[in-house]
Design a protein around this motif. Structure first.
Motif, PDB file in Angstrom:
ATOM      1  N   VAL A 273       0.886  -1.171   0.000  1.00 36.21           N
ATOM      2  CA  VAL A 273       0.000   0.000   0.000  1.00 36.21           C
ATOM      3  C   VAL A 273       0.916   1.211   0.000  1.00 36.21           C
ATOM      4  N   LYS A 274       0.803   2.031  -1.036  1.00 36.69           N
ATOM      5  CA  LYS A 274       1.685   3.181  -1.201  1.00 36.69           C
ATOM      6  C   LYS A 274       1.278   4.309  -0.235  1.00 36.69           C
ATOM      7  N   PRO A 275       2.146   5.333  -0.084  1.00 35.92           N
ATOM      8  CA  PRO A 275       1.846   6.376   0.906  1.00 35.92           C
ATOM      9  C   PRO A 275       0.457   7.005   0.765  1.00 35.92           C
TER      10      PRO A 275
ATOM     11  N   SER B 209      11.277   9.834 -17.128  1.00 36.43           N
ATOM     12  CA  SER B 209      11.307  11.221 -16.638  1.00 36.43           C
ATOM     13  C   SER B 209      10.644  11.350 -15.271  1.00 36.43           C
ATOM     14  N   PHE B 210       9.685  10.471 -14.986  1.00 40.10           N
ATOM     15  CA  PHE B 210       8.957  10.581 -13.715  1.00 40.10           C
ATOM     16  C   PHE B 210       9.669   9.894 -12.550  1.00 40.10           C
ATOM     17  N   PHE B 211      10.836   9.265 -12.819  1.00 37.41           N
ATOM     18  CA  PHE B 211      11.528   8.476 -11.797  1.00 37.41           C
ATOM     19  C   PHE B 211      11.835   9.271 -10.510  1.00 37.41           C
TER      20      PHE B 211
ATOM     21  N   LYS C 172      10.449  11.909  -9.174  1.00 39.12           N
ATOM     22  CA  LYS C 172       9.216  12.202  -8.428  1.00 39.12           C
ATOM     23  C   LYS C 172       8.624  10.936  -7.824  1.00 39.12           C
ATOM     24  N   LEU C 173       8.765   9.832  -8.533  1.00 42.43           N
ATOM     25  CA  LEU C 173       8.261   8.547  -8.023  1.00 42.43           C
ATOM     26  C   LEU C 173       8.998   8.157  -6.738  1.00 42.43           C
ATOM     27  N   ILE C 174      10.322   8.346  -6.748  1.00 41.88           N
ATOM     28  CA  ILE C 174      11.133   7.999  -5.565  1.00 41.88           C
ATOM     29  C   ILE C 174      10.791   8.925  -4.392  1.00 41.88           C
TER      30      ILE C 174
ATOM     31  N   ALA D 218      -3.474 -10.867  -8.529  1.00 40.44           N
ATOM     32  CA  ALA D 218      -3.343  -9.607  -7.783  1.00 40.44           C
ATOM     33  C   ALA D 218      -3.256  -8.429  -8.742  1.00 40.44           C
ATOM     34  N   ARG D 219      -2.532  -8.606  -9.842  1.00 39.22           N
ATOM     35  CA  ARG D 219      -2.427  -7.521 -10.831  1.00 39.22           C
ATOM     36  C   ARG D 219      -3.819  -7.186 -11.396  1.00 39.22           C
ATOM     37  N   LYS D 220      -4.642  -8.226 -11.565  1.00 38.34           N
ATOM     38  CA  LYS D 220      -6.012  -7.979 -12.056  1.00 38.34           C
ATOM     39  C   LYS D 220      -6.842  -7.243 -11.013  1.00 38.34           C
TER      40      LYS D 220
ATOM     41  N   ALA E 177      -5.140  -1.482 -14.023  1.00 42.54           N
ATOM     42  CA  ALA E 177      -4.110  -0.888 -14.876  1.00 42.54           C
ATOM     43  C   ALA E 177      -3.326   0.201 -14.153  1.00 42.54           C
ATOM     44  N   THR E 178      -2.069   0.393 -14.605  1.00 46.03           N
ATOM     45  CA  THR E 178      -1.170   1.402 -14.015  1.00 46.03           C
ATOM     46  C   THR E 178      -1.804   2.795 -14.040  1.00 46.03           C
ATOM     47  N   TYR E 179      -2.443   3.143 -15.172  1.00 43.79           N
ATOM     48  CA  TYR E 179      -3.080   4.451 -15.309  1.00 43.79           C
ATOM     49  C   TYR E 179      -4.524   4.323 -14.821  1.00 43.79           C
TER      50      TYR E 179
ATOM     51  N   ILE F  60      -8.944  -2.097  -7.773  1.00 46.85           N
ATOM     52  CA  ILE F  60      -8.553  -1.144  -6.722  1.00 46.85           C
ATOM     53  C   ILE F  60      -8.300   0.235  -7.321  1.00 46.85           C
ATOM     54  N   ARG F  61      -7.460   0.282  -8.362  1.00 44.36           N
ATOM     55  CA  ARG F  61      -7.163   1.584  -8.968  1.00 44.36           C
ATOM     56  C   ARG F  61      -8.375   2.143  -9.706  1.00 44.36           C
ATOM     57  N   GLY F  62      -9.150   1.281 -10.316  1.00 43.78           N
ATOM     58  CA  GLY F  62     -10.351   1.720 -11.032  1.00 43.78           C
ATOM     59  C   GLY F  62     -11.369   2.356 -10.099  1.00 43.78           C
TER      60      GLY F  62
ATOM     61  N   GLN G  45      -5.196   9.242 -10.051  1.00 43.99           N
ATOM     62  CA  GLN G  45      -3.830   9.745 -10.242  1.00 43.99           C
ATOM     63  C   GLN G  45      -2.842   8.626 -10.547  1.00 43.99           C
ATOM     64  N   THR G  46      -2.015   8.813 -11.568  1.00 43.05           N
ATOM     65  CA  THR G  46      -1.096   7.752 -11.985  1.00 43.05           C
ATOM     66  C   THR G  46      -0.016   7.481 -10.945  1.00 43.05           C
ATOM     67  N   ARG G  47       0.667   8.532 -10.471  1.00 43.54           N
ATOM     68  CA  ARG G  47       1.723   8.280  -9.488  1.00 43.54           C
ATOM     69  C   ARG G  47       1.111   7.767  -8.198  1.00 43.54           C
ATOM     70  N   LYS G  48       0.081   8.459  -7.731  1.00 37.57           N
ATOM     71  CA  LYS G  48      -0.574   8.064  -6.481  1.00 37.57           C
ATOM     72  C   LYS G  48      -1.664   7.044  -6.790  1.00 37.57           C
ATOM     73  N   ASN G  49      -1.209   5.858  -7.195  1.00 34.83           N
ATOM     74  CA  ASN G  49      -2.194   4.856  -7.612  1.00 34.83           C
ATOM     75  C   ASN G  49      -2.378   3.746  -6.563  1.00 34.83           C
ATOM     76  N   VAL G  50      -2.231   4.131  -5.317  1.00 40.52           N
ATOM     77  CA  VAL G  50      -2.683   3.384  -4.129  1.00 40.52           C
ATOM     78  C   VAL G  50      -1.871   2.144  -3.751  1.00 40.52           C
TER      79      VAL G  50
HETATM   80  P1  IDP Z   1       2.712  -0.834 -12.070  1.00 43.21           P
HETATM   81  O1  IDP Z   1       2.744  -0.216 -10.688  1.00 43.21           O
HETATM   82  O2  IDP Z   1       1.298  -0.932 -12.590  1.00 43.21           O
HETATM   83  O3  IDP Z   1       3.482  -2.121 -12.173  1.00 43.21           O
HETATM   84  P2  IDP Z   1       4.951   0.432 -13.450  1.00 43.21           P
HETATM   85  O4  IDP Z   1       5.016   0.680 -14.919  1.00 43.21           O
HETATM   86  O5  IDP Z   1       5.811  -0.644 -12.880  1.00 43.21           O
HETATM   87  O6  IDP Z   1       3.405   0.204 -13.063  1.00 43.21           O
HETATM   88  O7  IDP Z   1       5.282   1.817 -12.736  1.00 43.21           O
HETATM   89  C1  IDP Z   1       5.545   1.864 -11.357  1.00 43.21           C
HETATM   90  C2  IDP Z   1       4.849   3.061 -10.757  1.00 43.21           C
HETATM   91  O8  IDP Z   1       5.398   4.255 -11.300  1.00 43.21           O
HETATM   92  C3  IDP Z   1       3.358   3.166 -11.058  1.00 43.21           C
HETATM   93  O9  IDP Z   1       2.563   2.335 -10.224  1.00 43.21           O
HETATM   94  C4  IDP Z   1       3.118   4.632 -10.824  1.00 43.21           C
HETATM   95  O10 IDP Z   1       3.049   4.920  -9.430  1.00 43.21           O
HETATM   96  C5  IDP Z   1       4.377   5.242 -11.393  1.00 43.21           C
HETATM   97  N1  IDP Z   1       4.213   5.610 -12.811  1.00 43.21           N
HETATM   98  C6  IDP Z   1       4.176   4.785 -13.873  1.00 43.21           C
HETATM   99  N2  IDP Z   1       4.001   5.459 -15.034  1.00 43.21           N
HETATM  100  C7  IDP Z   1       3.942   6.773 -14.678  1.00 43.21           C
HETATM  101  C8  IDP Z   1       3.771   7.991 -15.420  1.00 43.21           C
HETATM  102  O11 IDP Z   1       3.624   8.008 -16.648  1.00 43.21           O
HETATM  103  N3  IDP Z   1       3.742   9.159 -14.684  1.00 43.21           N
HETATM  104  C9  IDP Z   1       3.897   9.194 -13.331  1.00 43.21           C
HETATM  105  N4  IDP Z   1       4.061   8.068 -12.599  1.00 43.21           N
HETATM  106  C10 IDP Z   1       4.080   6.869 -13.264  1.00 43.21           C
END
Ligand code: IDP
Ligand code: MG
Length: 159
Positions: free
Chosen positions: A19-21, A67-69, A71-73, A95-97, A101-103, A112-114, A119-124
């Motif tokens: 569970v992400k922050p 490019s988002f690395f 901010k992700l960290i 679990a992935r299902k 999806a990531t977005y 869960i994400r649906g 938000q893509t980065r804050k995807n729970v």
């Molecule tokens: P996943 O979490 O569905 O496996 P990954 O491609 O492994 O997705 O990416 C890891 C995490 O990086 C994502 O869950 C999300 O938090 C973040 N992320 C992925 N793509 C983007 C993006 O395009 N913009 C911002 N953050 C992203």
């Protein structure tokens, strides 16, 4: 051939679910655990921790060039996360299902994400993408620093 195929379908695996922050701050831990339990998976380990920069960079090393690395960290180390090991037949793909999806805008309803974020980065939540990574990530998480509530006030949003 057929018995071999069935045996591989019935493989008991482990996956690392985190569970992400944002999920932690929004109080979604129970909701997430509930969905995995309901599906029939077994929770075999659980720990609250603060992810170090080194561990976060190792965890997401495949995304280093993105490019988002940075901010992700920053985000993943911004507050406590809940680290869990889950076990069961086909648990990694399943679990992935359940996560979706990531977005989040592309994630199906009832995932869960649906259901829980836009938000893509804050995807729970995070889930391992294959059984080898599942074992690897569970092993790595065991080195993580225990969360100290006195040094972090970002673990729950103000109500
Ligand atoms: P996943 O979490 O569905 O496996 P990954 O491609 O492994 O997705 O990416 C890891 C995490 O990086 C994502 O869950 C999300 O938090 C973040 N992320 C992925 N793509 C983007 C993006 O395009 N913009 C911002 N953050 C992203
Ligand atoms: Mg991934």
């Amino acid at each position: 051939f057929l018995p071999h195929l069935i045996a591989s379908l019935e493989q008991v695996d482990q996956t690392y679910i985190m569970v992400k922050p944002d999920g932690m701050q929004r109080g979604l831990v129970g909701e997430i655990i509930f969905r995995f339990e309901k599906k029939g998976f077994k929770l075999t380990d659980l720990k609250l921790f603060k992810c170090s920069k080194e561990l976060a960079e190792e965890h997401y090393k495949d995304l280093k060039q993105k490019s988002f690395f940075p901010k992700l960290i920053d985000y993943i180390t911004s507050g406590p996360v809940v680290c869990m090991a889950w076990e069961g037949v086909g648990v990694v793909a399943s679990a992935r299902k359940l996560i979706g999806a990531t977005y989040p805008l592309q994630a199906e309803p009832d995932t869960i994400r649906g259901d829980l974020t836009v938000q893509t980065r804050k995807n729970v939540v995070h889930g391992s993408d294959n059984p080898e990574n599942g074992k690897h990530e569970i092993g790595k998480a065991s080195y993580a620093i225990q969360f100290n509530p006195n040094t972090c006030n970002k673990h729950r949003c103000e109500l």
